[in-house]
Design a protein around this motif. Structure first.
Motif, PDB file in Angstrom:
ATOM      1  N   LEU A  47       0.821  -1.209   0.000  1.00  0.00           N
ATOM      2  CA  LEU A  47       0.000   0.000   0.000  1.00  0.00           C
ATOM      3  C   LEU A  47       0.859   1.265   0.000  1.00  0.00           C
ATOM      4  O   LEU A  47       0.387   2.347   0.320  1.00  0.00           O
ATOM      5  CB  LEU A  47      -0.920  -0.010   1.226  1.00  0.00           C
ATOM      6  CG  LEU A  47      -1.976  -1.125   1.238  1.00  0.00           C
ATOM      7  CD1 LEU A  47      -2.713  -1.139   2.561  1.00  0.00           C
ATOM      8  CD2 LEU A  47      -2.945  -0.970   0.077  1.00  0.00           C
ATOM      9  N   ARG A  48       2.140   1.090  -0.351  1.00  0.00           N
ATOM     10  CA  ARG A  48       3.090   2.200  -0.487  1.00  0.00           C
ATOM     11  C   ARG A  48       3.417   2.874   0.843  1.00  0.00           C
ATOM     12  O   ARG A  48       3.637   4.076   0.903  1.00  0.00           O
ATOM     13  CB  ARG A  48       2.578   3.224  -1.501  1.00  0.00           C
ATOM     14  CG  ARG A  48       2.408   2.643  -2.896  1.00  0.00           C
ATOM     15  CD  ARG A  48       2.006   3.699  -3.907  1.00  0.00           C
ATOM     16  NE  ARG A  48       1.877   3.100  -5.240  1.00  0.00           N
ATOM     17  CZ  ARG A  48       1.527   3.782  -6.334  1.00  0.00           C
ATOM     18  NH1 ARG A  48       1.287   5.084  -6.240  1.00  0.00           N
ATOM     19  NH2 ARG A  48       1.432   3.181  -7.490  1.00  0.00           N
ATOM     20  N   GLY A  49       3.441   2.103   1.908  1.00  0.00           N
ATOM     21  CA  GLY A  49       3.919   2.624   3.175  1.00  0.00           C
ATOM     22  C   GLY A  49       5.409   2.932   3.092  1.00  0.00           C
ATOM     23  O   GLY A  49       6.167   2.225   2.421  1.00  0.00           O
ATOM     24  N   LYS A  50       5.834   4.001   3.769  1.00  0.00           N
ATOM     25  CA  LYS A  50       7.239   4.405   3.765  1.00  0.00           C
ATOM     26  C   LYS A  50       7.852   4.132   5.131  1.00  0.00           C
ATOM     27  O   LYS A  50       7.235   4.419   6.158  1.00  0.00           O
ATOM     28  CB  LYS A  50       7.357   5.896   3.422  1.00  0.00           C
ATOM     29  CG  LYS A  50       6.875   6.240   2.020  1.00  0.00           C
ATOM     30  CD  LYS A  50       7.042   7.721   1.735  1.00  0.00           C
ATOM     31  CE  LYS A  50       6.564   8.058   0.319  1.00  0.00           C
ATOM     32  NZ  LYS A  50       6.718   9.509   0.022  1.00  0.00           N
ATOM     33  N   ASP A  51       9.071   3.578   5.136  1.00  0.00           N
ATOM     34  CA  ASP A  51       9.749   3.198   6.375  1.00  0.00           C
ATOM     35  C   ASP A  51      10.784   4.243   6.779  1.00  0.00           C
ATOM     36  O   ASP A  51      11.472   4.819   5.935  1.00  0.00           O
ATOM     37  CB  ASP A  51      10.439   1.847   6.211  1.00  0.00           C
ATOM     38  CG  ASP A  51       9.452   0.716   6.036  1.00  0.00           C
ATOM     39  OD1 ASP A  51       8.301   0.857   6.470  1.00  0.00           O
ATOM     40  OD2 ASP A  51       9.841  -0.325   5.457  1.00  0.00           O
ATOM     41  N   PHE A  52      10.903   4.424   8.114  1.00  0.00           N
ATOM     42  CA  PHE A  52      11.872   5.354   8.682  1.00  0.00           C
ATOM     43  C   PHE A  52      12.416   4.766   9.973  1.00  0.00           C
ATOM     44  O   PHE A  52      11.812   3.859  10.558  1.00  0.00           O
ATOM     45  CB  PHE A  52      11.221   6.717   8.962  1.00  0.00           C
ATOM     46  CG  PHE A  52      10.658   7.379   7.739  1.00  0.00           C
ATOM     47  CD1 PHE A  52      11.452   8.222   6.971  1.00  0.00           C
ATOM     48  CD2 PHE A  52       9.352   7.137   7.341  1.00  0.00           C
ATOM     49  CE1 PHE A  52      10.942   8.826   5.824  1.00  0.00           C
ATOM     50  CE2 PHE A  52       8.832   7.734   6.194  1.00  0.00           C
ATOM     51  CZ  PHE A  52       9.638   8.576   5.439  1.00  0.00           C
ATOM     52  N   VAL A  53      13.545   5.287  10.411  1.00  0.00           N
ATOM     53  CA  VAL A  53      14.111   4.924  11.709  1.00  0.00           C
ATOM     54  C   VAL A  53      14.203   6.191  12.547  1.00  0.00           C
ATOM     55  O   VAL A  53      14.855   7.169  12.144  1.00  0.00           O
ATOM     56  CB  VAL A  53      15.500   4.277  11.570  1.00  0.00           C
ATOM     57  CG1 VAL A  53      16.079   3.985  12.953  1.00  0.00           C
ATOM     58  CG2 VAL A  53      15.413   2.992  10.755  1.00  0.00           C
ATOM     59  N   PHE A  54      13.544   6.189  13.700  1.00  0.00           N
ATOM     60  CA  PHE A  54      13.570   7.325  14.615  1.00  0.00           C
ATOM     61  C   PHE A  54      14.606   7.076  15.706  1.00  0.00           C
ATOM     62  O   PHE A  54      14.815   5.926  16.124  1.00  0.00           O
ATOM     63  CB  PHE A  54      12.211   7.524  15.278  1.00  0.00           C
ATOM     64  CG  PHE A  54      11.064   7.707  14.317  1.00  0.00           C
ATOM     65  CD1 PHE A  54      11.244   8.264  13.063  1.00  0.00           C
ATOM     66  CD2 PHE A  54       9.781   7.311  14.677  1.00  0.00           C
ATOM     67  CE1 PHE A  54      10.195   8.434  12.185  1.00  0.00           C
ATOM     68  CE2 PHE A  54       8.715   7.475  13.812  1.00  0.00           C
ATOM     69  CZ  PHE A  54       8.916   8.031  12.564  1.00  0.00           C
ATOM     70  N   THR A  55      15.223   8.144  16.195  1.00  0.00           N
ATOM     71  CA  THR A  55      16.206   8.044  17.274  1.00  0.00           C
ATOM     72  C   THR A  55      15.733   8.865  18.463  1.00  0.00           C
ATOM     73  O   THR A  55      15.357  10.035  18.312  1.00  0.00           O
ATOM     74  CB  THR A  55      17.581   8.557  16.816  1.00  0.00           C
ATOM     75  OG1 THR A  55      18.015   7.796  15.674  1.00  0.00           O
ATOM     76  CG2 THR A  55      18.613   8.406  17.928  1.00  0.00           C
ATOM     77  N   VAL A  56      15.747   8.263  19.626  1.00  0.00           N
ATOM     78  CA  VAL A  56      15.338   8.956  20.851  1.00  0.00           C
ATOM     79  C   VAL A  56      16.389  10.000  21.221  1.00  0.00           C
ATOM     80  O   VAL A  56      17.589   9.719  21.249  1.00  0.00           O
ATOM     81  CB  VAL A  56      15.163   7.956  22.010  1.00  0.00           C
ATOM     82  CG1 VAL A  56      14.834   8.675  23.323  1.00  0.00           C
ATOM     83  CG2 VAL A  56      14.079   6.926  21.675  1.00  0.00           C
TER      84      VAL A  56
END
Length: 243
Positions: A15-24
């Motif tokens: 469904l064209r979801g985009k992935d990311f990595v978040f940093t605390v």
């Protein structure tokens, strides 16, 4: 190395979801049952650009006994220039709350953006009619911020004594905050008794509703069938399921 996310992630990618990595970058306890975690966005805000909107949420991915587990959280105070935002967690038993309790600077978490959206009501309502609880507080605050000049009445369900300290961004001059202790059907009963007198013209009214799934379903039926609001004048989403 990214966590295995299973079939749910496969569907989101289709469904064209985009992935990311978040940093605390930091964390603080707002109350003993509510925690704010500050994040750098891993490029998310620049990627979504003009699609950033009130109540925008992301899916975070956790590991629960080796199995992928995802939960949705609303972006709090996103700053596109700085590439930062916060996430807020109404704490309870569960893998997401456990992660939030332990979160410290340098920790990372993977996230997927897909399916979020918000349509500004048109014509603008004379008053926002908002129903929620601590789980939907970040979305409520973003809604109030985005419509700063519109009066609002907020029915806010509370569970713990410390919920009285939660940062509802209600301005005493424009907003009326009605706190409702969680007790069986108390929230439903209060809204059914008090909402009709504030609706006025159903074609002009606007109800934003985000509670547990059962309460949301019950009140959505009340607003649509008994008060006669059109579908486009009701924004309803069940944020969690009672155990």
């Amino acid at each position: 190395m990214g966590v295995g996310k299973g079939w749910e992630h496969v569907v989101l990618k289709l469904l064209r979801g985009k992935d990311f990595v978040f940093t605390v970058t930091g964390a603080e306890d707002v109350t003993d049952h509510y925690r704010r975690v500050r994040m750098s966005d891993g490029g998310l805000l620049a990627a979504v650009g003009g699609a950033l909107h009130p109540t925008m949420w992301v899916r975070l991915w956790f590991q629960d006994g080796g199995r992928p587990h995802q939960r949705a959280y609303t972006l709090v105070d996103p700053d596109t220039a700085a590439g930062t935002f916060s996430l807020e967690f109404a704490l309870h038993d569960g893998v997401a709350s456990d992660w939030a309790r332990a979160a410290e600077p340098g920790d990372t978490i993977e996230a997927t953006v897909q399916g979020t959206g918000f349509t500004t009501p048109s014509p603008a309502p004379p008053r926002l009619l908002v129903i929620g609880d601590p789980a939907s507080l970040p979305a409520i605050n973003s809604l109030l911020d985005a419509h700063a000049d519109v009066p609002a009445t907020i029915w806010f369900e509370t569970q713990h004594g410390s919920d009285e300290e939660l940062p509802v961004r209600a301005d005493a001059g424009r907003h009326e905050l009605r706190r409702v202790p969680r007790d069986g059907s108390a929230l439903v009963d209060r809204v059914r008794a008090e909402l009709p007198e504030l609706v006025g013209d159903p074609e002009q009214a606007y109800v934003w509703l985000a509670c547990d799934a059962a309460t949301t379903r019950t009140l959505t039926g009340f607003v649509r069938k008994e008060l006669g609001l059109p579908k486009q004048r009701v924004n309803a989403l069940g944020y969690w399921r009672a155990a």
